[in-house]
Write a protein that holds these residues in place. Structure first.
Motif, mmCIF file in Angstrom:
data_model
loop_
_atom_site.group_PDB
_atom_site.id
_atom_site.type_symbol
_atom_site.label_atom_id
_atom_site.label_comp_id
_atom_site.label_asym_id
_atom_site.label_seq_id
_atom_site.Cartn_x
_atom_site.Cartn_y
_atom_site.Cartn_z
ATOM 1 N N ILE A 279 0.858 -1.182 0.000
ATOM 2 C CA ILE A 279 0.000 0.000 0.000
ATOM 3 C C ILE A 279 0.893 1.230 0.000
ATOM 4 N N LEU A 280 0.626 2.132 -0.908
ATOM 5 C CA LEU A 280 1.438 3.324 -1.095
ATOM 6 C C LEU A 280 0.562 4.559 -0.947
ATOM 7 N N PRO A 281 0.841 5.426 0.051
ATOM 8 C CA PRO A 281 0.056 6.660 0.164
ATOM 9 C C PRO A 281 0.366 7.604 -0.986
ATOM 10 N N ILE A 282 -0.631 8.354 -1.437
ATOM 11 C CA ILE A 282 -0.430 9.371 -2.467
ATOM 12 C C ILE A 282 -0.222 10.696 -1.728
ATOM 13 N N ASP A 283 0.988 11.221 -1.780
ATOM 14 C CA ASP A 283 1.298 12.488 -1.117
ATOM 15 C C ASP A 283 2.431 13.173 -1.860
ATOM 16 N N SER A 284 3.000 14.218 -1.275
ATOM 17 C CA SER A 284 4.056 14.963 -1.969
ATOM 18 C C SER A 284 5.294 14.105 -2.199
ATOM 19 N N ASN A 285 5.539 13.094 -1.347
ATOM 20 C CA ASN A 285 6.686 12.204 -1.560
ATOM 21 C C ASN A 285 6.380 11.107 -2.576
#
Length: 147
Positions: A117-123
């Protein structure tokens, strides 16, 4: 009192702005670590919601709830409403830290398959799609980056 509240919201707003404008810097804990990298193809990409740690939203809810609670009552009743508002605001703030993310199933060239699971954020601003060719970096058994 109005100046204090206005100043507080200004400082909080600027803090969030500065955090949002930060460049992608790797944490100090990653310095000197050995990462394995594997190339492969995204087999499945599914939108999910990722619950964060809630630090910032809890603090924001605490302040906002305290300010709202302070507007009511007088004397010790006002103090109780301020504390109650702060507690309720912090609880609501903790639950509000939900971000977009993706559950990715990736098949490496070796044939091994993983799901992460990969969060969608600035990184991690990229939204992957089925068929995308990626390189996955794994450190200490944890996916640290996908490109």
């Amino acid at each position: 009192m109005q100046k204090v509240i206005t100043s507080l919201f200004l400082v909080l707003g600027l803090s969030f702005l500065m955090v949002g404008c930060a460049n992608k810097a790797l944490p100090q804990s990653r310095a000197g670590t050995i990462s394995e990298s594997y190339s492969g193809v995204v087999q499945m990409a599914e939108a999910v919601q990722v619950k964060g740690d809630g630090k910032w939203t809890t603090m924001g809810g605490l302040v906002a709830g305290g300010v709202v609670g302070h507007q009511f009552g007088s004397g010790s009743g006002q103090s109780l409403l301020t504390m109650g508002g702060a507690v309720l605001g912090s609880m609501l703030g903790a639950d509000a830290d939900v971000r977009e993310g993706q559950r990715l199933t990736i098949e490496f060239d070796s044939g091994k398959r993983i799901t992460t699971i990969l969060p969608i954020d600035s990184n991690n601003p990229v939204r992957y799609q089925t068929g995308d060719r990626v390189t996955v970096y794994i450190t200490n058994g944890k996916v640290t980056e996908i490109r």
